[in-house]
Structure formats: structure tokens, C-alpha cells
Write an enzyme that holds these catalytic residues in place. Structure first.
Site, PDB file in Angstrom:
ATOM      1  N   TYR A 163     -23.174  28.371 -23.916  1.00  0.00           N
ATOM      2  CA  TYR A 163     -23.304  29.566 -23.083  1.00  0.00           C
ATOM      3  C   TYR A 163     -23.228  29.041 -21.590  1.00  0.00           C
ATOM      4  CZ  TYR A 163     -25.225  33.905 -21.217  1.00  0.00           C
ATOM      5  OH  TYR A 163     -25.481  35.082 -20.510  1.00  0.00           O
ATOM      6  N   LEU A 199     -31.235  13.099 -22.626  1.00  0.00           N
ATOM      7  CA  LEU A 199     -31.894  14.276 -22.500  1.00  0.00           C
ATOM      8  C   LEU A 199     -31.028  15.553 -22.089  1.00  0.00           C
ATOM      9  CD1 LEU A 199     -34.700  15.961 -22.565  1.00  0.00           C
ATOM     10  CD2 LEU A 199     -34.870  15.234 -20.460  1.00  0.00           C
ATOM     11  N   ASP A 200     -31.157  16.533 -22.780  1.00  0.00           N
ATOM     12  CA  ASP A 200     -30.483  17.918 -22.236  1.00  0.00           C
ATOM     13  C   ASP A 200     -31.608  18.753 -21.826  1.00  0.00           C
ATOM     14  OD1 ASP A 200     -28.870  20.094 -21.871  1.00  0.00           O
ATOM     15  OD2 ASP A 200     -28.374  20.547 -23.774  1.00  0.00           O
ATOM     16  N   GLY A 202     -33.057  22.122 -20.952  1.00  0.00           N
ATOM     17  CA  GLY A 202     -32.631  23.672 -21.044  1.00  0.00           C
ATOM     18  C   GLY A 202     -31.257  23.541 -22.060  1.00  0.00           C
ATOM     19  N   CYS A 203     -31.681  23.471 -23.336  1.00  0.00           N
ATOM     20  CA  CYS A 203     -30.495  22.769 -24.325  1.00  0.00           C
ATOM     21  C   CYS A 203     -29.822  23.823 -24.979  1.00  0.00           C
ATOM     22  CB  CYS A 203     -30.811  21.738 -25.109  1.00  0.00           C
ATOM     23  SG  CYS A 203     -32.292  22.482 -26.258  1.00  0.00           S
ATOM     24  N   GLY A 204     -30.226  25.285 -24.680  1.00  0.00           N
ATOM     25  CA  GLY A 204     -29.417  26.305 -25.261  1.00  0.00           C
ATOM     26  C   GLY A 204     -29.776  26.323 -26.955  1.00  0.00           C
ATOM     27  N   GLY A 206     -28.370  24.034 -28.729  1.00  0.00           N
ATOM     28  CA  GLY A 206     -28.264  22.806 -29.267  1.00  0.00           C
ATOM     29  C   GLY A 206     -26.773  22.129 -29.337  1.00  0.00           C
ATOM     30  N   GLN A 229     -33.792  30.329 -29.187  1.00  0.00           N
ATOM     31  CA  GLN A 229     -32.879  29.120 -29.119  1.00  0.00           C
ATOM     32  C   GLN A 229     -33.296  27.929 -29.925  1.00  0.00           C
ATOM     33  OE1 GLN A 229     -31.684  28.855 -24.955  1.00  0.00           O
ATOM     34  NE2 GLN A 229     -29.973  30.109 -25.305  1.00  0.00           N
ATOM     35  N   CYS A 391     -19.680  39.091 -13.132  1.00  0.00           N
ATOM     36  CA  CYS A 391     -19.634  37.658 -12.544  1.00  0.00           C
ATOM     37  C   CYS A 391     -18.269  37.243 -12.679  1.00  0.00           C
ATOM     38  CB  CYS A 391     -20.471  36.928 -13.723  1.00  0.00           C
ATOM     39  SG  CYS A 391     -22.166  37.108 -13.590  1.00  0.00           S
TER      40      CYS A 391
END
Length: 436
Positions: A163, A199-200, A202-204, A206, A229, A391
Site C-alpha cells: 500500500y 527493520l521495517d 510501519g510494515c503494513g 508484511g 495488519q 490523490c
């Protein structure tokens, strides 16, 4: 009921004359208004390129008395306002519509409505969620946006479940291919290697965590404050035998920083938009503290154009899509990153790529509208269609952009960042002009 009786609200002028007066200064593309009683009106200086269909008196009142994106957006979500023809063209004309109608509204009335709306919104959210950007309120804001069935998002995101802005080496690429290429681009910019701790933030759902672990051999960790999520990401990881070095957990990045966790490489994709100007310095300070010396941080986030028109307080996006979201300028982000100790090694704008991504999402949502409604409801689908289309137009105009910043935590002046960019890009294709 005649058009005059239906629309005049006691005014002596006919509806047609009133509309001529309201839109006297209108400078956008030609359009038509279709009323609930079957009557119509159209601009006189150009052929209509789209139509606005008003199904109720409330819709007419919103158009003529409160022509902002919140009021009009609310009526669109409820189905009281609809668009005949190209929604993108209608959104392209919206600033001209707002400007023309606003000139017909007395300034004191506009100020009163604006301040009243700000006060009501502030008090309502304070009572319900607490202080702005507290951990409790941030979690509530994220839940408002993401707490929908993952299957709903898959309908337009595709199987990649990414996303964020895709990276199109060619506009002929599928969305899934472009999202994979974007994840590759991030990993290549970070020079991610097997065995490194990644490290991610705010990983959504995955996707990047899995990609970094399975394709690059990294010990890959993701954190998010969206319970929906995280649960989906954990399920995805459990189904992949090759993902033994991947994990995702429900955690605020501020808590992870206080645990003194350390990583070789960090990515944050679509996260800084939720941080806010007051907290952006702390955001980069936390990221800096979690990196080993010579570590790299890639921040991928939407930015607003410096000097562009900004509006204080509530907007359609804030009210219906991303509560408390705040877009910063590139200079805001660079200043905060440098203040935290980072060296800015690379800045890249993928604005046209996000416009294309959004067009793909809107097309897929429209194609799967029936299933999307079953998974959520009609207002939700209409809100997301409007939000993503709007957007796309904002990216097209250049009001907003998407920037990737590669940041280095230097060690005695030494950085592990690549000294040349060529290996980041496949076949040298990196811009819209070369990709077409």
C-alpha cells in the site's frame, strides 16, 4: 416542482440566474449540474466535460453554501452528489468550483464556519482519542484507516499487498511487478545483505519484511500499530517456510527505540505522513538511535510542495481517510534528518509513479466494486474511490510528491552507502520519459 421553486430557497432570482451569478468568475472546464427534479444548468462558455448530479436539497446546499472538500465529499460518500463522466476531470475542476462559490459567500460567514468546524473537530477527537500524536491517539487513527478486511485491500492492491507507491521501470509493467521492483529498489539502496538485521517501521501487511528476508537473506523484523495488519502479516509469514528469519509484531516505534534494539538497515515506507511536524525530529532521532554505526535508513514518504496552498485544520482526508495525517516538505524532512545526525546520501522523487499507482488502484476498485461493497459498505467504497482519485490529481498537479531519502549514520565520516547509483536501477530505466 419547478427548478426555480426547488432551488431558490426563497430568493427572487431564478435558479439559472443564481447559478450564472455564483459561477460568474469560474475559470475551470465546462460542466453541467443536473438537479433532482430533472432540470439542468450548464456553463455557457464551454461544452460540459462532466456533470454534477445533485440528488437532494442537502447536496444543493452543500454545493452553494459550503463548497469545501469536506461538505462535498460527505455528500458524495452518501450518494447525494454523483459525477457523470470522468471523476478525475471533476476533481480537476474542484479548486475552480470552490474558488468561484467562495467569492459569493460573505467573508464573515466563511470565517465563522471555518472556526466552528475546527473547534468541534478538535474537541471531539480530544474527548474520544486523547492528545494529538499520543500513542493512544496514533493507534486509534491508524485503526480508523486500516481496520477493514485484508481482502478489501487485496481487491485493488493486488497480490503484492503493498500500500505505497510502486516503481514502474516501464508503464507496461503490471502493478504486482512494479511493487516488487519498488521493494527491490529499497533493498538495493540499502545495500541489504544476508544476515543483516533489517527493520521495517510501519510494515503494513508484511510484504517488505518478507521480501527482505526471503530475497535478500536478511533477519527481517517489522512493527506496526495496526492490529489488523499485524495479524495478517503474521499469518502470511507462518505460511512461508523460507520466512524463518522474518517476524512482525504490534509495537509503536517509540517503544522499540526505548528497548535499545539495533539494526544494520531500516526502512520506513508511508509512515512519516502520520508523524507530524512537531514530532518529526524525534522520529529521526529514534531511527538514528536504532542503527549500528554505518547503518542506513531509507525513508519513503509523501511530501507537500513548499509554498503551495495549505489549509489549516480539517480536510476531507483528515475527516474521512487519515485522521491527524500531516504532509511535510522535503526541506522539513531533510532538516529533521540532519538534526538527528544523519547524512543525506540520496533524494529521489517518484511523483509520476504514485500517480500511475493510484490510477491502477482506482481502476481495480471500480472493477471489483461489487465485491468491495460486500466486504465493507457503499459509503466506504465511494470514500476510497474519491480519496484515491483526488490523490492522483494532486500528484498530477505537483501539489504533493513522493520522496525516498537514503540516510547514513556515519562512523568517523565513513558511510556504507553506495558511492555510485548505477547498480540501483535495472537497465538504466528510472524516469517516466525513459520508461514510456
Amino acid at each position: 416542482m419547478s427548478a426555480t421553486a426547488a432551488l431558490s430557497y426563497g430568493q427572487a432570482a431564478t435558479a439559472s440566474t443564481e447559478l450564472d451569478r455564483i459561477f460568474e468568475s469560474y475559470a475551470g472546464p465546462g460542466f453541467a449540474i443536473h438537479f433532482w427534479d430533472g432540470s439542468s444548468w450548464a456553463t455557457h462558455d464551454a461544452q460540459p466535460t462532466f456533470g454534477i448530479r445533485l440528488r437532494t436539497r442537502t447536496a444543493w446546499k452543500a454545493l452553494c453554501e459550503s463548497p469545501d472538500d469536506i461538505a462535498l465529499g460527505a455528500r458524495y460518500i452518501d450518494g447525494e452528489i454523483d459525477v457523470d463522466g470522468d471523476l478525475y476531470l471533476a476533481l480537476r475542476a474542484l479548486p475552480f468550483l470552490e474558488s468561484a462559490i467562495s467569492k459569493a459567500i460573505p467573508a464573515p460567514v466563511k470565517r465563522f464556519r471555518h472556526h466552528s468546524a475546527l473547534a468541534a473537530n478538535y474537541l471531539q477527537r480530544l474527548a474520544r482519542w486523547g492528545r494529538v500524536h499520543s500513542q493512544q491517539r496514533d493507534a486509534a487513527s491508524i485503526a480508523y484507516h486500516y481496520d477493514k478486511p485484508p481482502e478489501f485491500f487485496r481487491l485493488f492492491l493486488g497480490s503484492s499487498m503493498v500500500y505505497s507507491c510502486a516503481y514502474f521501470q516501464s508503464w507496461s509493467k503490471s502493478l504486482d511487478e512494479a511493487q516488487t521492483d519498488k521493494m527491490d529498489l529499497i533493498c538495493r539502496k540499502l545495500d541489504l545483505h544476508r544476515g543483516e538485521r533489517f527493520l521495517d517501521i510501519g510494515c503494513g501487511w508484511g510484504s517488505l519484511v518478507l521480501h527482505a528476508g526471503m530475497q535478500y537473506g536478511a533477519t527481517s523484523r517489522g512493527i506496526s500499530i495496526s492490529e489488523r495488519q499485524v495479524n495478517h502479516a503474521v499469518h502470511r509469514i507462518s505460511k512461508q517456510q523460507e520466512a524463518s528469519e522474518c517476524e512482525v509484531e504490534l509495537m509503536d516505534f517509540r517503544d522499540l527505540a526505548w528497548q535499545k534494539a539495533r539494526f544494520h538497515k531500516i526502512a520506513s515506507v508511508g509512515m512519516c505522513e502520520h508523524v507530524g511536524l512537531k514530532n518529526i525530529c524525534g522520529y529521526f532521532q529514534h531511527a538514528y538511535s536504532m542503527l549500528f554505526p554505518r547503518g542506513l535508513f531509507l525513508n519513503h514518504g509523501i511530501t507537500r510542495r513548499a509554498g503551495g496552498v495549505t489549509r489549516s485544520g480539517q480536510s476531507f482526508m483528515d475527516r474521512y481517510i487519515f485522521p491527524d495525517g500531516e504532509l511535510l516538505t522535503v526541506s522539513d524532512i531533510v532538516n529533521a534528518a540532519e538534526s538527528a545526525g544523519f547524512e543525506v546520501r540520496d533524494v529521489e522523487d517518484l511523483r509520476e509513479h504514485y500517480e500511475e499507482t493510484l490510477h491502477r488502484w482506482v481502476t481495480a476498485l471500480n472493477q471489483n466494486e461489487g465485491e468491495a461493497i460486500k466486504l465493507t459498505d457503499v459509503p466506504t467504497v465511494r470514500a476510497w474511490r474519491l480519496y484515491m482519485s483526488g490523490c492522483a490529481e494532486a500528484f498530477r498537479r505537483g501539489d504533493i510528491a513522493i520522496h525516498q531519502l537514503l540516510l547514513s549514520k556515519n562512523d568517523g565520516g565513513v558511510s556504507s552507502a553506495a558511492k555510485v547509483r548505477e547498480r540501483w536501477y535495472r537497465n538504466g530505466e528510472r524516469t517516466r520519459t525513459t520508461a514510456v
